[in-house]
Design a protein around this motif. Structure first.
Motif, PDB file in Angstrom:
ATOM      1  N   ALA A 336      32.911   2.329  -6.259  1.00 47.02           N
ATOM      2  CA  ALA A 336      31.996   1.481  -7.053  1.00 47.02           C
ATOM      3  C   ALA A 336      31.220   0.543  -6.130  1.00 47.02           C
ATOM      4  O   ALA A 336      30.024   0.287  -6.336  1.00 47.02           O
ATOM      5  N   ASP A 337      31.891   0.059  -5.084  1.00 50.62           N
ATOM      6  CA  ASP A 337      31.193  -0.804  -4.113  1.00 50.62           C
ATOM      7  C   ASP A 337      30.083  -0.047  -3.379  1.00 50.62           C
ATOM      8  O   ASP A 337      29.144  -0.647  -2.881  1.00 50.62           O
ATOM      9  N   ARG A 338      30.215   1.280  -3.323  1.00 46.81           N
ATOM     10  CA  ARG A 338      29.156   2.086  -2.701  1.00 46.81           C
ATOM     11  C   ARG A 338      28.154   2.581  -3.753  1.00 46.81           C
ATOM     12  O   ARG A 338      27.338   3.467  -3.483  1.00 46.81           O
ATOM     13  N   GLY A 339      28.291   2.059  -4.970  1.00 45.07           N
ATOM     14  CA  GLY A 339      27.335   2.409  -6.028  1.00 45.07           C
ATOM     15  C   GLY A 339      27.640   3.732  -6.718  1.00 45.07           C
ATOM     16  O   GLY A 339      26.790   4.286  -7.407  1.00 45.07           O
ATOM     17  N   ILE A 340      28.876   4.244  -6.524  1.00 42.34           N
ATOM     18  CA  ILE A 340      29.238   5.544  -7.111  1.00 42.34           C
ATOM     19  C   ILE A 340      30.359   5.323  -8.131  1.00 42.34           C
ATOM     20  O   ILE A 340      31.416   4.789  -7.781  1.00 42.34           O
TER      21      ILE A 340
END
Ligand SMILES: Cc1ncc(COP(=O)(O)O)c(C=O)c1O
Length: 374
Positions: A336-340
């Protein structure tokens, strides 16, 4: 908090608990890559849209059993794509997507309090929900021996299998399926085989690009007694919004299900019946869709592996079942921190607690973005 309706315990809708991770992924400067759900994103094929429009004039009630044409299209599809001959239109029933059938099958079969439904160890959550709606209990039946010594009260009346599996993409081979059928016959158990990813098998197998069906003669011995195959066009034809699916198999069970569904108004709309018939007779669009998913899968599989995750099974279907040998929520959080955004394996049962499910259902552009971030 659980919702209690008439003594019915339904769990919270699991996706609600992903909301904080989704908020983090949305905040990524390049935007979210949402790989948490298996909802198709490519256009509905033109040939199917045209068929829907052709049948748009539908003033009268449709028949619950479906038109002879749509049922014949299912019979032909089984023979052509799945190697299953000998079905007749009496063995087939259209359903309003397959989720409703999964959720209501135990009830439609008359199961209730004290009855048991067998489900896979990591499983599409609706198998359990269906047992709960009927007032029955679900029990994990990963292998038949895992059920232990059986008594009248512990033998499942209904056994769900799912191949290719959601979430793990596992395909059950002919030998395994045959054993399931033999066991079920010995114990008087109905087997419902959810095969909705059957046209998305990434191996070249005995059946070309399609997964073995429970109804195949090598599995069933040509006798469909006690067997049901459940199929959906949501994935193969980008028809999730149409709610187009069917169940096929033992004509006596199909008749029982039909009788209840007639009374309950569980009817596929006429235009969708026509669209489904046309979609089932057109292999070209399915091949094109399969090619698109195969390309996305190859890219994502390489990126996920490079990023240090191990991918288990996933030989078919629309997901990568991946692990970093840690609690699934830690992997969800990091991605989620990588936008996934991905789905935690715990949504699918305790056995999934160290995996995440990564969907292939995103545009080429979003898959490329995910690969770059990984
Ligand atoms: C294993 C499985 N069965 C059934 C369904 C329901 O499909 P639909 O209701 O769109 O036919 C899904 C959807 O993701 C699924 O993964």
């Amino acid at each position: 908090m659980t919702l209690t309706v008439r003594g019915l315990d339904l769990p919270d809708f699991p996706w609600d608990s992903l909301a904080p991770y989704k908020a983090r992924a949305v905040a990524h400067p390049g935007g979210i890559v949402d790989l948490s759900v298996g909802t198709p994103v490519d256009p509905t094929p033109e040939v199917v849209r045209r068929a829907l429009a052709e049948a748009a004039d539908a003033p009268g009630y449709p028949l619950t059993v479906g038109t002879t044409d749509v049922r014949q299209a299912v019979v032909e599809w089984f023979e052509r794509r799945r190697g299953v001959a000998g079905l007749t239109v009496d063995c087939v029933l259209p359903t309003i997507g397959s989720k409703e059938l999964v959720a209501w099958l135990p009830t439609l079969l008359g199961l209730g309090s004290g009855d048991v439904v067998g489900i896979p160890a990591v499983a599409y959550p609706t198998y359990d929900i269906g047992a709960r709606i009927a007032g029955a209990a679900s029990v994990v039946a990963q292998s038949l021996t895992s059920l232990g010594p059986l008594t009248a009260s512990t033998t499942p009346k209904l056994l769900w299998i799912n191949s290719p599996g959601n979430p793990n993409g596992q395909v059950l081979g002919v030998g395994h399926l045959r054993k399931v059928v033999q066991w079920a016959r010995q114990h008087g158990v109905v087997v419902a085989s959810d095969e909705c990813y059957a046209e998305l098998d990434w191996r070249e197998g005995q059946f070309g690009t399609s997964t073995p069906s429970i109804l195949h003669p090598d599995v069933s011995g040509g006798d469909h007694t006690g067997l049901l195959a459940v199929y959906s066009l949501s994935k193969q034809s980008n028809l999730a919004g149409y709610r187009a699916a069917f169940v096929a198999g033992d004509p006596a069970i199909v008749r029982t299900i039909l009788e209840v569904r007639k009374h309950a108004g569980m009817i596929m709309p006429t235009p969708v019946q026509h669209a489904m018939a046309v979609a089932l007779r057109d292999d070209t669009h399915v091949q094109a869709q399969r090619t698109a998913y195969a390309r996305r899968r190859e890219q994502l599989l390489a990126a996920v592996t490079r990023a240090g995750l191990r991918v288990d099974h996933s030989e078919a279907g629309l997901y990568l079942w991946a692990t970093r040998e840690e609690d699934c929520w830690a992997t969800v959080s990091d991605l989620a921190d990588r936008g996934i955004l991905v789905a935690p394996g715990a949504f699918y049962g305790a056995a999934g607690a160290r995996h995440v499910r990564i969907a292939l259902t995103a545009t080429d552009e979003r898959i490329a973005a995910a690969c770059e971030r990984l």
